[in-house]
Design a protein around this motif. Structure first.
Motif, PDB file in Angstrom:
ATOM      1  N   GLU A 195       0.819  -1.214   0.000  1.00 19.23           N
ATOM      2  CA  GLU A 195       0.000   0.000   0.000  1.00 19.23           C
ATOM      3  C   GLU A 195       0.854   1.266   0.000  1.00 19.23           C
ATOM      4  N   ASP A 196       2.038   1.222   0.640  1.00 17.37           N
ATOM      5  CA  ASP A 196       2.898   2.404   0.654  1.00 17.37           C
ATOM      6  C   ASP A 196       3.564   2.619  -0.699  1.00 17.37           C
ATOM      7  N   THR A 197       4.056   1.545  -1.317  1.00 21.14           N
ATOM      8  CA  THR A 197       4.673   1.649  -2.645  1.00 21.14           C
ATOM      9  C   THR A 197       3.640   2.081  -3.680  1.00 21.14           C
ATOM     10  N   ASP A 198       2.429   1.566  -3.569  1.00 22.67           N
ATOM     11  CA  ASP A 198       1.344   1.934  -4.479  1.00 22.67           C
ATOM     12  C   ASP A 198       1.051   3.428  -4.417  1.00 22.67           C
ATOM     13  N   VAL A 199       0.918   3.978  -3.214  1.00 24.33           N
ATOM     14  CA  VAL A 199       0.581   5.396  -3.113  1.00 24.33           C
ATOM     15  C   VAL A 199       1.739   6.263  -3.610  1.00 24.33           C
ATOM     16  N   MET A 200       2.982   5.811  -3.409  1.00 22.81           N
ATOM     17  CA  MET A 200       4.124   6.564  -3.922  1.00 22.81           C
ATOM     18  C   MET A 200       4.154   6.547  -5.450  1.00 22.81           C
TER      19      MET A 200
END
Length: 308
Positions: A195-200
């Motif tokens: 989820e963190d890589t996706d939002v970045m």
């Protein structure tokens, strides 16, 4: 600049207690502190209550049973009042100047969409377990094929630098940016969530600037595994979510990225040929990441229209 700080936690009472105690020692307290507890037990609730009783730290505590990291982050985001929303993992520890430095970073980098810093891996005694890489060259890279590497555990450049991504253990994002992106993507399941890589990746796609500042360093404690099944679960979801991430965020290059995954070493994910070789040598972790690849690809093909 005022900041809302969100911590998502799951069955880690000792770890959340250490983090909250570090926040009670801040030179400048957080403007808003939100704890989202997805635990089944009541231990974390007891810890939060005790910290509130014994300190001046104000904590907004929620227990939504959201079921995933993405959903829990989004739940906390609903209650965030301020212009910048910061996220810390429950197993980090902040130095006393952390919140003050975070405010300074946003005052300095006013055009940034997201700012974060090192989450240096340490053992139970707080001693670093990896040598520090002090290069100014970007170590948190993300390619057009969805291949990525996050080195926040050992990368501490001498000054703030622009980067491709930040880790969810220690990141902050403008609330307006998160609202435009409609929060964190809940398509990712299990552990090893992207989820963190996706939002970045979505911030980058919109042209947003991402800053990595060494002044925002925190300690990231190694959380012990709870047996072979836990290890296999992590490797499975790493493979599964890695495939889904490539399709969701990089659909134009998805099949090229799958071909590259078969042959080269694309950063975080091991290439298929290496997984096969190690699996043949009876390494069950690699066998489970292979299963993650297969079932992730099946999931993408079955849901390709709804994922886009």
């Amino acid at each position: 600049m005022d900041i809302s700080l969100i911590v998502v936690t799951y069955e880690r009472p000792a770890e959340i207690e250490r983090l909250l105690e570090s926040l009670t020692r801040q030179h400048v307290p957080p403007d808003q502190l939100i704890v989202v507890d997805d635990s089944d037990s009541d231990e974390t609730a007891t810890i939060v209550s005790e910290v509130q009783t014994e300190s001046t730290l104000s904590i907004e505590y929620y227990r939504p049973s959201s079921g995933s990291m993405s959903a829990a982050r989004n739940y906390g985001l609903r209650y965030a009042d301020h212009e910048v929303v910061a996220f810390l993992d429950d197993d980090v520890e902040c130095p006393p100047e952390y919140v003050s430095n975070l405010k300074d970073a946003w005052e300095t980098h006013t055009s940034a969409a997201a700012i974060g810093g090192p989450a240096l891996w340490v053992d139970d005694a707080g001693v670093r377990v990896a040598d520090i890489n002090e290069t100014v060259l970007n170590q948190n890279w993300l390619t057009e094929y969805g291949e990525q590497r996050s080195s926040e555990g050992d990368w501490r450049p001498p000054r703030a630098v622009q980067t491709d991504q930040l880790a969810g253990a220690n990141m902050s994002i403008k609330r307006s940016v998160l609202e435009e992106l409609e929060g964190f993507n809940t398509v990712y399941g299990g552990s090893e969530v992207y989820e963190d890589t996706d939002v970045m990746a979505r911030i980058r796609e919109c042209g947003g600037k991402i800053v990595y500042d060494p002044a925002l360093e925190v300690k990231h404690y190694e959380t012990p595994k709870t047996g072979a099944s836990k290890s296999r679960d992590q490797f499975y979801w790493r493979g599964f979510n890695g495939i889904v991430f490539r399709y969701v965020c990089f659909p134009q290059t998805f099949w090229v990225s799958i071909a590259r995954l078969m042959t080269v070493n694309p950063g975080w994910l091991d290439p298929v040929w290496l997984c096969v070789g190690i699996a043949i040598a009876r390494d069950t972790d690699q066998l489970w990441i292979l299963k993650g690849y297969v079932f992730g690809l099946k999931y993408v093909l079955r849901n390709r229209h709804s994922l886009r």
